[in-house]
Design a protein around this motif. Structure first.
Motif, short mmCIF file in Angstrom:
data_model
loop_
_atom_site.label_atom_id
_atom_site.label_comp_id
_atom_site.label_asym_id
_atom_site.label_seq_id
_atom_site.Cartn_x
_atom_site.Cartn_y
_atom_site.Cartn_z
N ALA A 1 -3.04 10.90 -0.39
CA ALA A 1 -1.66 11.10 -0.83
C ALA A 1 -1.40 12.56 -1.20
CB ALA A 1 -1.34 10.19 -2.02
N THR A 2 -2.29 13.15 -1.96
CA THR A 2 -2.07 14.53 -2.41
C THR A 2 -2.41 15.55 -1.34
OG1 THR A 2 -4.30 14.55 -3.39
CG2 THR A 2 -2.46 13.95 -4.83
N LEU B 1 1.19 16.51 6.30
CA LEU B 1 0.30 16.30 7.44
C LEU B 1 0.28 14.84 7.90
CD1 LEU B 1 -2.68 18.56 6.32
CD2 LEU B 1 -0.91 19.07 7.99
N MET B 2 0.53 13.91 6.98
CA MET B 2 0.61 12.49 7.32
C MET B 2 1.83 11.88 6.63
SD MET B 2 -3.30 11.02 7.08
CE MET B 2 -2.85 9.41 7.74
N THR B 3 2.35 10.82 7.22
CA THR B 3 3.47 10.13 6.59
C THR B 3 2.95 9.07 5.63
OG1 THR B 3 3.61 8.39 8.27
CG2 THR B 3 4.82 10.43 8.70
N ARG B 4 3.82 8.61 4.78
CA ARG B 4 3.50 7.52 3.86
C ARG B 4 3.04 6.30 4.63
NH1 ARG B 4 6.65 3.23 1.92
NH2 ARG B 4 6.44 2.71 -0.31
N GLU B 5 3.70 6.00 5.74
CA GLU B 5 3.37 4.82 6.54
C GLU B 5 2.00 4.96 7.19
OE1 GLU B 5 6.30 6.43 6.59
OE2 GLU B 5 7.33 4.86 5.41
N GLN B 6 1.64 6.16 7.63
CA GLN B 6 0.33 6.38 8.24
C GLN B 6 -0.79 6.17 7.22
OE1 GLN B 6 1.14 10.34 9.80
NE2 GLN B 6 0.94 9.60 11.90
N ILE B 7 -0.58 6.67 6.01
CA ILE B 7 -1.60 6.48 4.97
C ILE B 7 -1.71 5.01 4.60
CG2 ILE B 7 -2.28 7.06 2.61
CD1 ILE B 7 -0.92 9.76 2.99
N ALA B 8 -0.58 4.32 4.51
CA ALA B 8 -0.60 2.89 4.20
C ALA B 8 -1.33 2.12 5.28
CB ALA B 8 0.83 2.37 4.02
N SER B 9 -1.12 2.48 6.55
CA SER B 9 -1.81 1.80 7.65
C SER B 9 -3.31 2.05 7.59
CB SER B 9 -1.25 2.29 8.99
OG SER B 9 0.11 1.96 9.12
N LEU C 1 0.83 -1.20 0.00
CA LEU C 1 0.00 0.00 0.00
C LEU C 1 0.87 1.26 0.00
CD1 LEU C 1 -2.74 -1.24 2.46
CD2 LEU C 1 -3.10 -0.62 0.06
N GLY C 2 2.04 1.20 0.64
CA GLY C 2 2.95 2.33 0.60
C GLY C 2 3.42 2.62 -0.82
N ASP C 3 3.75 1.58 -1.55
CA ASP C 3 4.14 1.75 -2.95
C ASP C 3 2.98 2.32 -3.77
OD1 ASP C 3 6.63 0.73 -2.36
OD2 ASP C 3 6.19 -1.30 -3.10
N LEU C 4 1.78 1.88 -3.46
CA LEU C 4 0.60 2.38 -4.17
C LEU C 4 0.39 3.87 -3.86
CD1 LEU C 4 -1.77 1.69 -6.02
CD2 LEU C 4 -3.04 0.92 -4.00
#
Length: 408
Positions: free
Chosen positions: A220-221, A228-236, A200-203
């Motif tokens: 993402a955008t 405001l959020m990290t890549r890992e937080q969005i993936a989670s 999901l992080g790659d996505l």
């Protein structure tokens, strides 16, 4: 010589979860506890002894109490399995946070799951359901309704909503199954989380570079792109939405079909109506009756509190048993009967309080479309093997059937 009579040892707290009798009903031991000791201790897989809350009013009170925490990192939190205990150190989902962190993350998704927006998806969900029924009827008999219909419906919907390629369904179905299994080890759970969040992080990276009209693109955008959020937080967050978005509804479709086929008079009531309000009411009763999140809502007390006359100390674990709470006769007369005419909207199948299920508007629309379409289009739908031979998901955190052979 005086013989001292020692007091009897206190009874051991029963193990939880407990064995079912009827596959559609909560364990009989839960009914006994609800009547005799509605707030009492149980023993979990790790030897801990949290409090089990079984009455409807007490469950709602606990889930709405600000002195009760959903934070999985707090000492005393009653983890469901070894695998889920380990996952807390790898990824933290907003449903296992307390306010204000929980509210802040939940607000980022509120607009995506508003009732009005989910209602706007109804025509597309109807199209998906009709297409899968067409494929089912054109295929061989018997067919596995789980594989051919119940699992694809919510998987297609959540993939389109999130922006996850449906072509990757075998991959995320496999990992989802690992994450909701009671038998998953710590190592297996950690590996599944790492693999799915990595995917999901790659996505998310691809969405940032080339956004679409989907939830992950918006996050993402709007969040990653502004810091405001990290890549890992969005993936989670994506992991939670993807897994919960298909596992729960898929199991409700399949298990609801089994229980309706076993209650033909209720199925006839549903099949005979074209009134959306009657269908919606039937969905609520099926949610109440089956309550597929059957391991309870897990919490831990942050302060001393009294529940049902029982003092629960700060730091003690709590399990709000929503399945038996939804069979409490004080809230639902004749609670073990499946009655599609019952007013059951106040059930706790989606939880209660600030942590109640974010995706419930989507689940309701999906189930309304499925239950109002499948049995009318396939009026001779029947089980291809007896209920006694079906493999029920006693081994999973979300209850249902592993396979559902049907014919028509």
């Amino acid at each position: 010589m005086v013989t001292e009579t020692l007091p009897p040892h206190p009874p051991l707290a029963p193990e939880f979860p407990m064995a079912r009798g009827c596959p559609f009903d909560p364990p009989p031991e839960l009914r006994r506890i609800q009547h005799e000791a509605p707030v009492s201790r149980v023993t979990l897989w790790d030897g801990s002894t949290p409090w089990l809350i079984t009455r409807y009013d007490d469950v709602r009170a606990v889930l709405a109490d600000p002195r009760v925490s959903a934070d999985i990192d707090r000492p005393g939190y009653p983890h469901s399995t070894e695998g889920s205990a380990t996952r807390s150190s790898r990824v933290k989902l907003f449903i296992t946070m307390d306010d204000p962190e929980h509210a802040a993350q939940r607000r980022l998704l509120t607009s995506d799951f508003m009732v009005k927006k989910m209602e706007a998806l109804r025509p597309r969900i109807q199209e998906i359901v009709d297409g899968l029924i067409d494929d089912l009827l054109a295929g061989p008999r018997p067919a596995d309704l789980v594989r051919e219909f119940a699992l694809p419906v919510p998987s297609l919907v959540i993939c389109e909503l999130l922006g996850v390629p449906y072509a990757d369904r075998d991959f995320f179905h496999r990992l989802s199954k690992t994450l909701v299994s009671r038998e998953t080890t710590a190592e297996q759970g950690a590996a599944a989380v790492a693999e799915l969040t990595g995917y999901l992080g790659d996505l998310v990276d691809r969405k940032l570079a080339d956004p679409g009209q989907d939830v992950l693109s918006r996050l993402a955008t709007g969040q990653l792109g502004t810091g405001l959020m990290t890549r890992e937080q969005i993936a989670s967050m994506g992991l939670l939405l993807l897994v919960a978005g298909h596992e729960t509804t898929a199991n409700m479709i399949a298990l609801g079909t089994v229980v309706l086929l076993e209650n033909p008079e209720q199925l006839d009531r549903l099949r005979a109506t074209d009134d959306p309000k009657v269908v919606a009411n039937a969905v609520e009763e099926l949610l109440r009756h089956l309550t597929i999140v059957h391991g309870g809502r897990r919490r831990v007390a942050t302060e001393d509190l009294e529940v049902g006359g029982q003092l629960i100390r700060a730091g003690e674990g709590i399990i709000a048993a929503s399945d038996i709470a939804n069979r409490d006769g004080a809230a639902f007369p004749d609670p073990d009967a499946l009655d599609l005419g019952r007013e059951a909207r106040h059930h706790v199948a989606f939880g209660y309080g600030v942590h109640q299920c974010l995706g419930q508007p989507l689940a309701r629309v999906e189930l309304q479309v499925v239950y109002s379409t499948l049995y009318r289009r396939v009026p001779t739908l029947a089980l291809a093997k007896p209920v006694s031979e079906l493999g029920f998901k006693h081994d999973m955190l979300v209850y249902g059937v592993h396979e559902l052979p049907v014919t028509w």
